[in-house]
Design a protein around this motif. Structure first.
Motif, PDB file in Angstrom:
ATOM      1  N   SER A  99       0.802  -1.224   0.000  1.00 44.86           N
ATOM      2  CA  SER A  99       0.000   0.000   0.000  1.00 44.86           C
ATOM      3  C   SER A  99       0.836   1.275   0.000  1.00 44.86           C
ATOM      4  CB  SER A  99      -0.926  -0.001   1.219  1.00 44.86           C
ATOM      5  OG  SER A  99      -0.169   0.045   2.420  1.00 44.86           O
ATOM      6  N   ILE A 100       2.156   1.146   0.079  1.00 45.04           N
ATOM      7  CA  ILE A 100       3.028   2.330   0.134  1.00 45.04           C
ATOM      8  C   ILE A 100       3.184   2.911  -1.275  1.00 45.04           C
ATOM      9  CG2 ILE A 100       5.328   3.184   0.746  1.00 45.04           C
ATOM     10  CD1 ILE A 100       5.576   0.876   2.711  1.00 45.04           C
ATOM     11  N   ASP A 101       3.074   4.222  -1.382  1.00 43.24           N
ATOM     12  CA  ASP A 101       3.220   4.854  -2.704  1.00 43.24           C
ATOM     13  C   ASP A 101       4.704   5.004  -3.072  1.00 43.24           C
ATOM     14  OD1 ASP A 101       4.274   7.189  -1.483  1.00 43.24           O
ATOM     15  OD2 ASP A 101       2.268   7.999  -1.217  1.00 43.24           O
ATOM     16  N   ARG A 102       4.950   5.426  -4.327  1.00 37.28           N
ATOM     17  CA  ARG A 102       6.324   5.454  -4.843  1.00 37.28           C
ATOM     18  C   ARG A 102       7.238   6.355  -4.021  1.00 37.28           C
ATOM     19  NH1 ARG A 102       7.839   6.518 -11.101  1.00 37.28           N
ATOM     20  NH2 ARG A 102       6.866   4.452 -11.203  1.00 37.28           N
ATOM     21  N   LEU A 103       6.788   7.544  -3.726  1.00 32.27           N
ATOM     22  CA  LEU A 103       7.635   8.490  -3.003  1.00 32.27           C
ATOM     23  C   LEU A 103       8.087   7.924  -1.669  1.00 32.27           C
ATOM     24  CD1 LEU A 103       8.906  11.306  -2.837  1.00 32.27           C
ATOM     25  CD2 LEU A 103       6.758  12.146  -1.857  1.00 32.27           C
ATOM     26  N   ASN A 104       7.148   7.322  -0.923  1.00 29.30           N
ATOM     27  CA  ASN A 104       7.495   6.746   0.383  1.00 29.30           C
ATOM     28  C   ASN A 104       8.333   5.486   0.250  1.00 29.30           C
ATOM     29  OD1 ASN A 104       6.355   8.508   2.436  1.00 29.30           O
ATOM     30  ND2 ASN A 104       4.368   8.007   1.533  1.00 29.30           N
ATOM     31  N   LEU A 105       8.120   4.726  -0.828  1.00 27.95           N
ATOM     32  CA  LEU A 105       8.970   3.553  -1.069  1.00 27.95           C
ATOM     33  C   LEU A 105      10.427   3.970  -1.201  1.00 27.95           C
ATOM     34  CD1 LEU A 105       6.837   1.548  -3.687  1.00 27.95           C
ATOM     35  CD2 LEU A 105       7.459   0.756  -1.392  1.00 27.95           C
ATOM     36  N   VAL A 106      10.652   5.003  -1.999  1.00 26.57           N
ATOM     37  CA  VAL A 106      12.016   5.491  -2.213  1.00 26.57           C
ATOM     38  C   VAL A 106      12.618   5.973  -0.899  1.00 26.57           C
ATOM     39  CG1 VAL A 106      13.394   7.298  -3.329  1.00 26.57           C
ATOM     40  CG2 VAL A 106      11.644   6.074  -4.636  1.00 26.57           C
ATOM     41  N   GLU A 107      11.874   6.746  -0.146  1.00 29.76           N
ATOM     42  CA  GLU A 107      12.410   7.313   1.092  1.00 29.76           C
ATOM     43  C   GLU A 107      12.702   6.226   2.121  1.00 29.76           C
ATOM     44  OE1 GLU A 107      13.529  10.266   1.501  1.00 29.76           O
ATOM     45  OE2 GLU A 107      12.911  10.733  -0.558  1.00 29.76           O
ATOM     46  N   ARG A 110      16.999   0.702 -19.258  1.00 27.90           N
ATOM     47  CA  ARG A 110      17.403   1.668 -18.241  1.00 27.90           C
ATOM     48  C   ARG A 110      16.254   2.591 -17.854  1.00 27.90           C
ATOM     49  NH1 ARG A 110      23.328   3.741 -20.245  1.00 27.90           N
ATOM     50  NH2 ARG A 110      22.778   5.432 -18.828  1.00 27.90           N
ATOM     51  N   ASP A 111      15.030   2.222 -18.220  1.00 26.35           N
ATOM     52  CA  ASP A 111      13.882   3.122 -18.052  1.00 26.35           C
ATOM     53  C   ASP A 111      13.737   3.643 -16.622  1.00 26.35           C
ATOM     54  OD1 ASP A 111      13.453   2.587 -20.679  1.00 26.35           O
ATOM     55  OD2 ASP A 111      11.652   1.375 -20.385  1.00 26.35           O
ATOM     56  N   ALA A 112      13.913   2.754 -15.659  1.00 26.48           N
ATOM     57  CA  ALA A 112      13.670   3.152 -14.271  1.00 26.48           C
ATOM     58  C   ALA A 112      14.952   3.381 -13.490  1.00 26.48           C
ATOM     59  CB  ALA A 112      12.825   2.074 -13.573  1.00 26.48           C
ATOM     60  N   TRP A 113      16.094   3.421 -14.187  1.00 25.75           N
ATOM     61  CA  TRP A 113      17.352   3.475 -13.456  1.00 25.75           C
ATOM     62  C   TRP A 113      17.499   4.765 -12.643  1.00 25.75           C
ATOM     63  CZ3 TRP A 113      20.629   0.931 -10.974  1.00 25.75           C
ATOM     64  CH2 TRP A 113      21.828   1.506 -10.552  1.00 25.75           C
ATOM     65  N   SER A 114      17.080   5.891 -13.177  1.00 24.58           N
ATOM     66  CA  SER A 114      17.243   7.147 -12.438  1.00 24.58           C
ATOM     67  C   SER A 114      16.542   7.074 -11.083  1.00 24.58           C
ATOM     68  CB  SER A 114      16.715   8.330 -13.254  1.00 24.58           C
ATOM     69  OG  SER A 114      15.351   8.137 -13.587  1.00 24.58           O
ATOM     70  N   LEU A 115      15.360   6.425 -11.043  1.00 28.09           N
ATOM     71  CA  LEU A 115      14.640   6.255  -9.777  1.00 28.09           C
ATOM     72  C   LEU A 115      15.378   5.288  -8.861  1.00 28.09           C
ATOM     73  CD1 LEU A 115      12.025   6.829  -8.126  1.00 28.09           C
ATOM     74  CD2 LEU A 115      11.048   4.797  -9.224  1.00 28.09           C
ATOM     75  N   LEU A 116      15.832   4.134  -9.416  1.00 32.48           N
ATOM     76  CA  LEU A 116      16.552   3.153  -8.611  1.00 32.48           C
ATOM     77  C   LEU A 116      17.865   3.725  -8.095  1.00 32.48           C
ATOM     78  CD1 LEU A 116      16.040  -0.042 -10.814  1.00 32.48           C
ATOM     79  CD2 LEU A 116      14.917   0.491  -8.644  1.00 32.48           C
ATOM     80  N   ASP A 117      18.534   4.485  -8.955  1.00 27.21           N
ATOM     81  CA  ASP A 117      19.815   5.068  -8.581  1.00 27.21           C
ATOM     82  C   ASP A 117      19.662   5.983  -7.362  1.00 27.21           C
ATOM     83  OD1 ASP A 117      22.537   5.658  -8.842  1.00 27.21           O
ATOM     84  OD2 ASP A 117      22.136   7.408 -10.102  1.00 27.21           O
ATOM     85  N   TYR A 118      18.573   6.720  -7.336  1.00 28.81           N
ATOM     86  CA  TYR A 118      18.323   7.611  -6.183  1.00 28.81           C
ATOM     87  C   TYR A 118      17.951   6.803  -4.941  1.00 28.81           C
ATOM     88  CZ  TYR A 118      16.278  11.271  -3.290  1.00 28.81           C
ATOM     89  OH  TYR A 118      15.990  12.119  -2.250  1.00 28.81           O
ATOM     90  N   ALA A 119      17.141   5.769  -5.129  1.00 25.84           N
ATOM     91  CA  ALA A 119      16.693   4.958  -3.986  1.00 25.84           C
ATOM     92  C   ALA A 119      17.848   4.188  -3.357  1.00 25.84           C
ATOM     93  CB  ALA A 119      15.598   3.997  -4.433  1.00 25.84           C
ATOM     94  N   LEU A 120      18.779   3.710  -4.180  1.00 28.00           N
ATOM     95  CA  LEU A 120      19.924   2.949  -3.675  1.00 28.00           C
ATOM     96  C   LEU A 120      21.024   3.949  -3.344  1.00 28.00           C
ATOM     97  CD1 LEU A 120      19.841   0.025  -6.265  1.00 28.00           C
ATOM     98  CD2 LEU A 120      18.704   0.186  -4.046  1.00 28.00           C
ATOM     99  N   THR A 121      20.934   4.514  -2.200  1.00 26.21           N
ATOM    100  CA  THR A 121      21.773   5.632  -1.804  1.00 26.21           C
ATOM    101  C   THR A 121      23.265   5.314  -1.920  1.00 26.21           C
ATOM    102  OG1 THR A 121      22.282   7.113   0.036  1.00 26.21           O
ATOM    103  CG2 THR A 121      21.614   4.881   0.616  1.00 26.21           C
ATOM    104  N   ALA A 122      24.003   6.276  -2.438  1.00 24.15           N
ATOM    105  CA  ALA A 122      25.459   6.154  -2.553  1.00 24.15           C
ATOM    106  C   ALA A 122      26.078   6.626  -1.250  1.00 24.15           C
ATOM    107  CB  ALA A 122      25.960   6.968  -3.749  1.00 24.15           C
ATOM    108  N   ASN A 123      26.301   5.686  -0.310  1.00 21.12           N
ATOM    109  CA  ASN A 123      26.661   6.065   1.056  1.00 21.12           C
ATOM    110  C   ASN A 123      28.140   5.893   1.402  1.00 21.12           C
ATOM    111  OD1 ASN A 123      26.838   3.310   1.081  1.00 21.12           O
ATOM    112  ND2 ASN A 123      25.017   2.999   2.368  1.00 21.12           N
ATOM    113  N   ASN A 124      28.967   5.551   0.393  1.00 22.68           N
ATOM    114  CA  ASN A 124      30.412   5.429   0.619  1.00 22.68           C
ATOM    115  C   ASN A 124      30.768   4.446   1.738  1.00 22.68           C
ATOM    116  OD1 ASN A 124      31.189   7.305  -1.405  1.00 22.68           O
ATOM    117  ND2 ASN A 124      30.702   9.006  -0.017  1.00 22.68           N
ATOM    118  N   ARG A 125      30.029   3.346   1.769  1.00 25.17           N
ATOM    119  CA  ARG A 125      30.330   2.297   2.748  1.00 25.17           C
ATOM    120  C   ARG A 125      30.687   0.974   2.052  1.00 25.17           C
ATOM    121  NH1 ARG A 125      28.975   3.569   7.942  1.00 25.17           N
ATOM    122  NH2 ARG A 125      28.839   1.361   8.507  1.00 25.17           N
ATOM    123  N   GLY A 126      31.099   1.077   0.782  1.00 26.64           N
ATOM    124  CA  GLY A 126      31.515  -0.125   0.071  1.00 26.64           C
ATOM    125  C   GLY A 126      30.363  -0.927  -0.490  1.00 26.64           C
ATOM    126  N   SER A 127      29.218  -0.292  -0.705  1.00 27.30           N
ATOM    127  CA  SER A 127      28.051  -1.003  -1.235  1.00 27.30           C
ATOM    128  C   SER A 127      28.279  -1.366  -2.705  1.00 27.30           C
ATOM    129  CB  SER A 127      26.797  -0.148  -1.090  1.00 27.30           C
ATOM    130  OG  SER A 127      26.533   0.100   0.270  1.00 27.30           O
TER     131      SER A 127
END
Length: 911
Positions: A261-269, A290-307
């Motif tokens: 039931s969670i919407d897209r914005l809250n899923l990303v956050e 690559r259609d949804a990559w920009s959204l996935l790229d933002y959701a998968l945070t670049a946190n500099n922890r070796g992910s």
């Protein structure tokens, strides 16, 4: 395939409406004009119907609907589309026939037989309209949906990915280097979040490699959290985010229903919040776009922890999300690894898992057929493990290999995996890829040839002014390569693909698909020996002794001949039925004369007579107004008739006469004489090896679309006209100029360099023994060949600062004794050929010159007695060819001078 057929119909309708032929008939039909008007109106109605039909079908998704009513309805759409194509081609044929009889239109167009044909077309178009209308009623009557899921494919399709079929560690053979590298990148590597992509065709084991590393204990322990997300071709970004959350979050935090039931914005956050301080590993398996990559790229945070994010894909465009150093391109297994894997599966019940001696031959043939594709090796090996070790049983399996692949339920998943890449193609690209299966097994498909065939068939869409059909078709080729459906087997010096191959198993599957949808059939090659009236394209791979006569071939659109042994009598008889032919390739055919029936093929767009013994082109060829390509390379045709000017749609004209070809002989290639009116053909883009005349050269500038031009037999008095015409050719990319004889002089001082010129061939003596400065300023040149130039100054200096030059061929071009290659010169040169430079005795090569050179030829350098010491500076050199060199040079190359060339991988001494 319905979408592909409809696409072709729409292309042909667009090409048929309006134009010179229609205007001619309308002006002279008199009281019968309403008949033609009715036909044209119905054609436009047909265009509207199929445009909407195409839009409707395109919404159905790429997977079977599992709705038998829908499948049956689509089959009826295909039938109507095929019948519509037949009517349109008959319409075009009558228009072409009328144009061919231009001067006799009254006698021709009004006789009762032809009026009857126009009436028949009108009636058939009305019948097709009624059938389309009936199809709409049927769809509504039975409630046939667009697709089961409104056009969205089932996300569970990932069970067609190759991972599910590789069960044990024994199934992973080869790719050890890639696996080791991937493990290192996960456990070590940089602290920044890193995208890693694994790319390759279906069945190569991309998922298997990723899965085997993902499951390793040390990998699991190295990350705070991990998720494996299979992806479908038409995936939903929200669905991907939800599946990630479900793998990360415990049910105590959120129930599955809450996540839904969670919407897209809250899923990303929520994802960003959860991953913010974690070292995570996510695998996106079988990603198609690559259609949804920009959204996935933002959701998968670049946190500099070796992910790490690993993406497996068949699409090179998707794979380019990773930097080059983090991109793995998988290849097929080497034969030894394929054999090891096969034996492990097929003979797992036997001691040491070895192939019994009596089965070695057939087992080897079967492994060869798999062509290093791990999925096929595992599947077929597993299937054969249940058979007796009986030679005849294994022989039978191999002899029916193609049938087994497409009909044996135990191998269905292999076909499904290989089919996925094809199924997700848009309709026009499906047609293009199916056409590739008409070539023989392991055939190298040349870029220019396949592009011109697609255009002739009507598979390439018009995109308006500013982009040519050839450029659109090249984009198609690039996309097929990106989707791992075609392999590039040869590139030119600037990296542009020149030749392609299709994997044998994919080709076999496509051949069966072609037969089912009546796209084409192959004669020979174990596929078919009987031709039928439903075939629209025929490729002949074996001689006429294997072919039944073509009794009714009026629906045939393409005829490709690949067998040199087919007799001229068989070819002559075959042409009696080729009424609506668009493509005719008789390359290497054993014929001395063009069959008379060819000049009655009014729909013909493509005529290939390369390497035949044809010597005369009849005047009647001018009747083929739709002809786009006429290829006469290496024939005996020395002159073309004046009627060639009638071919107003001609885009490519290749001619040349070769007798005992030897590039070291000045006039080994003869040009073909053309009337000057050839310059009236505004669509010409390629004109090869034409014989010069003053009138012809005066008018060449009218060909403003010309990209490729080779002019032979140029006299010194033609120089000004030649240079004047070049000024009017802004699109010229390839240019060859060959003088009348070795004593003629080429003066290019009036030449205004074409701005896009990349290839320049000059054959003949240069004015004053020097290269004019305007040639030296052509900075876009990639390929330069000079022959018999009699230059008195070292030509290397003239070309040294051409930053893009990749090929330099000098044959009898220089009369000096020394050539010098300085540091920093020729930064992109990959190939150097020095041939018959009689006085050359010394070559200086400084360190830092030609830093990426890969290939060098030294031929007939009579005064070169020692190997140049500078060769040791050419550390990138892979191949060197030595031919007709002095005995002293050869002796020293094998002895005291060997130290200069010992780093070269392959040195060929030719006699």
């Amino acid at each position: 395939m319905a979408e592909g057929i409809v696409f072709v119909v729409l292309q042909k309708v667009s090409a048929s409406l309006g134009g010179e032929a229609l205007n001619l008939i309308s002006s002279q039909l008199g009281k019968r004009v309403p008949l033609l008007s009715s036909v044209e109106t119905r054609m436009r109605q047909l265009q509207s119907e199929f445009t909407i039909m195409q839009a409707f079908i395109s919404q159905t998704g790429i997977h079977p609907s599992k709705n038998k009513a829908y499948d049956a309805w689509i089959d009826e759409v295909k039938k109507v589309a095929h019948d519509a194509e037949d009517v349109i081609d008959e319409y075009m044929y009558l228009l072409g026939k009328t144009m061919a009889k231009n001067s006799m239109v009254n006698k021709f167009s009004y006789n009762s037989a032809n009026v009857g044909r126009w009436c028949k077309i009108d009636t058939e178009l009305k019948h097709i309209e009624d059938r389309i209308h009936q199809l709409t009623i049927i769809k509504d009557r039975y409630g046939i949906p667009i697709s089961e899921q409104g056009g969205r494919s089932n996300p569970q399709h990932h069970f067609n990915a190759d991972s599910i079929y590789f069960i044990s560690e024994d199934d992973t053979v080869g790719n050890q280097e890639e696996s080791t590298w991937l493990l290192k990148q996960l456990l070590l590597g940089q602290e920044v979040r890193t995208i890693i992509t694994i790319c390759g065709m279906g069945g190569l084991g991309k998922t298997t490699i990723a899965r085997s590393i993902y499951k390793r204990k040390e990998v699991k322990q190295s990350f705070d959290c991990s998720a494996w997300i299979p992806i479908s071709q038409s995936y939903d970004a929200d669905d991907l985010l939800r599946r990630m959350l479900k793998q990360f979050l415990s049910k105590k935090m959120y129930s599955p229903n809450q996540i839904e039931s969670i919407d897209r914005l809250n899923l990303v956050e929520k994802l960003r919040s959860y991953l913010q301080n974690k070292r995570y590993l996510i695998v996106l398996d079988d990603m198609w776009s690559r259609d949804a990559w920009s959204l996935l790229d933002y959701a998968l945070t670049a946190n500099n922890r070796g992910s790490r994010v690993i993406i497996t894909t068949r699409n090179e465009y998707v794979a380019s999300l990773a930097h080059d150093q983090n991109y793995i391109k998988l290849k097929t297994l080497p034969w030894v690894d394929a054999w090891t894997l096969f034996c492990r599966k097929a003979f797992h019940k036997l001691e040491e898992k070895r192939c019994p001696q009596n089965l070695t031959y057939w087992a080897t043939e079967i492994v060869n057929k798999c062509e290093g594709l791990p999925l096929a090796v595992v599947a077929i090996g597993s299937l054969l493990s249940h058979k007796r070790t009986d030679e005849n049983e294994w022989k039978s399996f191999f002899c029916h290999f193609n049938w087994q692949l497409t009909n044996n339920p135990e191998l269905n998943f292999v076909t499904n995996v290989l089919n996925l890449s094809f199924d997700c193609l848009p309709g026009n690209l499906r047609n293009c890829f199916l056409y590739c299966s008409l070539f023989p097994e392991d055939y190298e498909i040349r870029r220019k040839r396949i592009i011109r065939l697609w255009i002739a068939e009507g598979f390439v869409e018009e995109r308006g002014e500013g982009i040519t059909l050839e450029e659109v078709a090249e984009e198609y080729l690039k996309e097929l390569v990106q989707r791992s459906l075609l392999d590039v087997v040869e590139r030119n010096t600037n990296g542009r693909a020149k030749a392609f191959q299709i994997h044998d198993l994919v080709r076999d599957i496509m051949i069966e698909k072609c037969k089912r949808v009546k796209f084409s059939i192959l004669v020979g090659d174990h596929h078919v020996r009987q031709l039928n009236s439903d075939a629209r394209r025929i490729s002949v791979l074996k001689g006429e002794e294997d072919i039944d006569p073509i009794a009714n071939a009026e629906k045939l659109r393409s005829f490709l001949l690949f067998n040199k042994e087919v007799s001229s009598i068989w070819i002559k008889n075959a042409f009696r039925n080729f009424r609506l032919m668009r493509v005719l390739s008789l390359r290497f055919a054993n014929i001395t004369k063009l069959p008379n029936a060819v000049t009655n093929l009014f729909n013909l767009h493509y005529l290939d007579l390369c390497y035949t013994r044809v010597k005369v082109i009849p005047r009647s060829l001018g009747r083929l107004r739709k002809l786009q390509l006429l290829d006469l390379w290496s024939t005996g045709v020395v002159e073309l008739p004046r009627e060639i000017k009638m071919l107003t749609n001609l885009r490519c004209l290749n001619t040349c006469v070769i007798h005992d070809y030897d590039y070291r002989i000045f006039d080994c290639i003869k040009g073909t004489r053309l009337p000057w009116e050839i310059c009236l053909l505004k669509n010409l883009q390629t004109m090869g090896n034409i014989e010069a005349s003053k009138e012809l050269l005066n008018n060449l500038g009218k060909l403003t679309q010309l990209r490729n031009l080779h002019v032979m037999k140029v006299r010194h008095e033609f120089n000004r006209e030649l240079c004047g015409s070049f000024k009017k050719m802004p699109n010229l990319e390839r240019l060859g100029i060959y003088l009348y004889d070795k004593d003629e002089v080429l003066n290019l001082e009036w030449l205004d360099p074409p701005p896009n010129l990349e290839t320049l061939y000059l054959g003949g003596k240069m004015q004053g023994g020097i290269l004019p400065s305007n040639i030296c300023s052509m900075n876009k040149l990639r390929d330069v060949r000079l022959g018999w130039s009699r230059l008195e100054m070292d030509p290397v200096l003239s070309f040294s600062h051409m930053l893009n030059l990749a090929k330099l061929h000098l044959c009898r071009a220089y009369e000096g004794q020394l050539m010098t290659f300085r540091t920093g010169w020729f930064p992109k040169l990959k190939e150097l050929r020095l041939i018959d430079i009689d006085q050359l005795s010394k070559i200086e090569m400084e360190a830092g010159t030609m830093q990426i050179i890969a290939y060098i030829q030294l031929i007939g350098l009579r005064e070169m007695k020692a190997v140049p010491a500078g060769f040791q500076n050419l550390t990138s050199l892979q191949d060197m060819v030595l031919k007709d060199m002095p005995e002293e040079f050869t002796t020293r190359a094998l002895g005291e001078d060997k130290v200069y060339i010992q780093h070269i991988n392959r040195i060929h001494h030719l006699q």
